[in-house]
Write an enzyme that holds these catalytic residues in place. Structure first.
Site, mmCIF file in Angstrom:
data_model
loop_
_atom_site.group_PDB
_atom_site.id
_atom_site.type_symbol
_atom_site.label_atom_id
_atom_site.label_comp_id
_atom_site.label_asym_id
_atom_site.label_seq_id
_atom_site.Cartn_x
_atom_site.Cartn_y
_atom_site.Cartn_z
ATOM 1 C CG PHE A 1 -1.678 -1.193 1.296
ATOM 2 C CD1 PHE A 1 -2.945 -0.969 0.348
ATOM 3 C CD2 PHE A 1 -1.497 -2.046 2.256
ATOM 4 C CE1 PHE A 1 -3.883 -2.410 0.468
ATOM 5 C CE2 PHE A 1 -2.499 -3.258 2.214
ATOM 6 C CZ PHE A 1 -3.974 -3.287 1.460
ATOM 7 N N PRO A 2 0.381 2.381 -0.462
ATOM 8 C CG PRO A 2 -0.852 4.037 -1.652
ATOM 9 C CD PRO A 2 -1.014 2.499 -1.049
ATOM 10 C CD GLU A 3 1.541 6.839 2.529
ATOM 11 O OE1 GLU A 3 2.187 7.574 1.820
ATOM 12 O OE2 GLU A 3 0.260 6.933 2.159
ATOM 13 C CB SER A 4 1.267 -0.315 6.121
ATOM 14 O OG SER A 4 1.040 -0.738 4.828
#
Length: 120
Positions: free
Chosen positions: A52-55
Site C-alpha cells: 500500500f502507499p502507507e501502512s
C-alpha cells in the site's frame, strides 16, 4: 527479531479503506495490529510486502489510546491521514467510546466517530 525472520512472524494485518462508505471505492491502507515487537526494519519490510502507499503499525502507548507508526514502501513517514483513519476503523470495532486518540511522531491525533463515519 531480525528482518529476515519476517516471513515466520505471526502478525495480524487488516486492509481498510478511508474516505468512503463504498467497499469498492476509497483509499486503501494496511493496518498491522500488535506491532510492539517489530523492529523498524521489520515494519519497513512489512510495508513493502503489503504494497500500500502507507501502512499503519499499532503499538501500545503511555500517552494515548494507541501509538501509530506509518511506513511507506520506502521508509517511515511522520503522518498519514489515510492510514490513521484505516487504523481508527479497525480499533473502533472494539472501542465503542466514539473517540480514539493516537500518539504519532507529530503529536497526538484524535479521531471521532460520527455519522456518517470517522473524522479527524
Amino acid at each position: 527479531m531480525h528482518p529476515e525472520r519476517l516471513e515466520r512472524m505471526k502478525v495480524k494485518v487488516k486492509m481498510e479503506k478511508s474516505f468512503t462508505q463504498d467497499a469498492e471505492a476509497g483509499n486503501a491502507a494496511g493496518v498491522v495490529l500488535d506491532a510492539d515487537q517489530m523492529s523498524d526494519a521489520q515494519m519497513l519490510r512489512m510495508a513493502q510486502v503489503l504494497g500500500f502507499p502507507e501502512s499503519a503499525f499499532l503499538q501500545d502507548s503511555q500517552v494515548a489510546d494507541h501509538k501509530l507508526r506509518f511506513f511507506s514502501r520506502k521508509g517511515e513517514v511522520n503522518s498519514c491521514v489515510t492510514a490513521t483513519l484505516a487504523a481508527a476503523r479497525v480499533v473502533s470495532k472494539d472501542d465503542k467510546t466514539g473517540k480514539i486518540i493516537f500518539e504519532t511522531k507529530i503529536g497526538n491525533r484524535e479521531v471521532v466517530e460520527q455519522e456518517p463515519g470517522l473524522f479527524m
